[in-house]
Design a protein around this motif. Structure first.
Motif, short mmCIF file in Angstrom:
data_model
loop_
_atom_site.label_atom_id
_atom_site.label_comp_id
_atom_site.label_asym_id
_atom_site.label_seq_id
_atom_site.Cartn_x
_atom_site.Cartn_y
_atom_site.Cartn_z
N VAL A 77 56.22 49.46 41.77
CA VAL A 77 56.11 48.14 41.15
C VAL A 77 56.35 48.34 39.66
O VAL A 77 55.65 49.13 39.02
CB VAL A 77 54.71 47.52 41.37
CG1 VAL A 77 54.60 46.19 40.63
CG2 VAL A 77 54.42 47.34 42.85
N ALA A 78 57.33 47.64 39.11
CA ALA A 78 57.56 47.65 37.66
C ALA A 78 56.59 46.63 37.08
O ALA A 78 56.76 45.43 37.23
CB ALA A 78 59.00 47.27 37.34
N VAL A 79 55.53 47.11 36.46
CA VAL A 79 54.46 46.25 35.96
C VAL A 79 54.93 45.52 34.71
O VAL A 79 55.42 46.14 33.76
CB VAL A 79 53.19 47.07 35.66
CG1 VAL A 79 52.10 46.20 35.07
CG2 VAL A 79 52.70 47.77 36.92
N THR A 80 54.78 44.19 34.72
CA THR A 80 55.23 43.37 33.60
C THR A 80 54.08 42.62 32.92
O THR A 80 54.29 41.92 31.94
CB THR A 80 56.27 42.34 34.07
OG1 THR A 80 55.70 41.53 35.10
CG2 THR A 80 57.51 43.04 34.59
N GLY A 81 52.87 42.78 33.42
CA GLY A 81 51.73 42.12 32.81
C GLY A 81 50.50 42.29 33.67
O GLY A 81 50.55 42.79 34.78
N GLY A 82 49.38 41.85 33.13
CA GLY A 82 48.14 41.89 33.90
C GLY A 82 46.97 42.39 33.09
O GLY A 82 47.10 42.78 31.93
N THR A 83 45.81 42.37 33.75
CA THR A 83 44.55 42.75 33.13
C THR A 83 43.67 43.45 34.16
O THR A 83 43.65 43.03 35.31
CB THR A 83 43.80 41.50 32.62
OG1 THR A 83 44.63 40.82 31.69
CG2 THR A 83 42.49 41.85 31.96
N VAL A 84 42.98 44.50 33.75
CA VAL A 84 41.93 45.10 34.57
C VAL A 84 40.66 45.20 33.73
O VAL A 84 40.73 45.37 32.51
CB VAL A 84 42.32 46.49 35.13
CG1 VAL A 84 43.45 46.38 36.13
CG2 VAL A 84 42.67 47.46 34.03
N VAL A 85 39.51 45.05 34.39
CA VAL A 85 38.21 45.13 33.71
C VAL A 85 37.39 46.19 34.43
O VAL A 85 37.19 46.11 35.64
CB VAL A 85 37.48 43.77 33.73
CG1 VAL A 85 36.13 43.89 33.04
CG2 VAL A 85 38.33 42.69 33.08
N LEU A 86 36.92 47.19 33.67
CA LEU A 86 36.10 48.27 34.21
C LEU A 86 34.68 48.14 33.71
O LEU A 86 34.45 47.83 32.54
CB LEU A 86 36.66 49.62 33.77
CG LEU A 86 38.11 49.92 34.12
CD1 LEU A 86 38.56 51.19 33.43
CD2 LEU A 86 38.27 50.04 35.60
N ALA B 27 50.45 52.45 46.21
CA ALA B 27 49.56 53.30 47.01
C ALA B 27 48.45 53.91 46.15
O ALA B 27 47.36 54.19 46.64
CB ALA B 27 50.36 54.40 47.69
N ALA B 28 48.70 54.09 44.85
CA ALA B 28 47.68 54.65 43.95
C ALA B 28 46.50 53.71 43.80
O ALA B 28 45.40 54.14 43.45
CB ALA B 28 48.29 54.94 42.58
N LEU B 29 46.69 52.42 44.07
CA LEU B 29 45.60 51.46 43.99
C LEU B 29 44.78 51.42 45.27
O LEU B 29 43.75 50.77 45.33
CB LEU B 29 46.15 50.04 43.73
CG LEU B 29 46.91 49.86 42.43
CD1 LEU B 29 47.48 48.45 42.37
CD2 LEU B 29 46.01 50.12 41.25
N GLY B 30 45.26 52.09 46.31
CA GLY B 30 44.58 51.99 47.59
C GLY B 30 44.81 50.64 48.23
O GLY B 30 44.00 50.15 49.00
N ALA B 31 45.94 50.01 47.88
CA ALA B 31 46.25 48.68 48.41
C ALA B 31 46.71 48.74 49.85
O ALA B 31 46.98 47.72 50.46
CB ALA B 31 47.32 48.01 47.54
N GLY B 32 46.83 49.94 50.41
CA GLY B 32 47.27 50.08 51.78
C GLY B 32 48.78 49.93 51.91
O GLY B 32 49.31 49.97 53.00
#
Length: 169
Positions: free
Chosen positions: A117-126, A107-112
């Protein structure tokens, strides 16, 4: 002539080091170099470490090291009952945070859709300096996520200005 060149070069290097090591956001504001983008950044924040208040939580950074690719920061975004961290690098007008891990409320992402979610990987670009999200992909393990009550591996992707959630394949 050589002595003058060495003196000017030494002063320039010293000033640069002082700015990197001791410069704070309050100094930029006092000089009028910080625009509206800097309002969320704490006065005591600097190049080496700092914090910024965001609508979704608090962003913190600490210099983790410098290598051939340049400086690398440990970046943490946290909210009321969640925290995600990764390794950040500056690019051409961007901050790329990779190797994400932690626990996130979707919900913090505004994903509706809300749920842990136990985050196990990924990338974000700002995009910088405004901090607008340009691109993102987060992998993790969900528990009763959203209306479909997704359990197991999921992927959250940022496309066309919004987050979407799907079972990982």
């Amino acid at each position: 002539m050589m002595r003058a060149t060495v003196t000017v070069l030494g002063l320039a290097l010293g000033l640069g080091a002082a700015i990197v090591l001791g410069g704070r956001m309050a100094h930029l504001r006092a000089l009028g170099f910080a625009g509206g983008w800097s309002q969320a950044v704490a006065d005591e924040a600097g190049f080496l470490s700092g914090a910024a208040d965001l609508p979704q939580g608090v962003l913190r950074w600490d210099l983790a090291g410098v290598d051939r690719a340049g400086p690398r920061w440990r970046v943490t975004l946290s909210g009321g009952d969640w925290q995600v961290q990764g390794s950040g690098r500056l690019g051409a007008g961007t901050l790329r945070v990779e190797g994400l891990n932690g626990v996130l409320d979707a919900a913090a992402l505004g994903a509706g859709q809300g749920g842990p979610v136990a985050v196990t990987g990924g990338t974000v670009v700002l995009d910088l300096p405004g901090g607008t999200l340009r691109d993102g992909r987060i992998e993790g393990q969900a528990r009763a996520l959203g209306e479909a009550a997704l359990d197991g591996p999921v992927t959250l992707e940022f496309r066309e200005g919004r987050w979407s959630v799907s079972p990982a394949t």
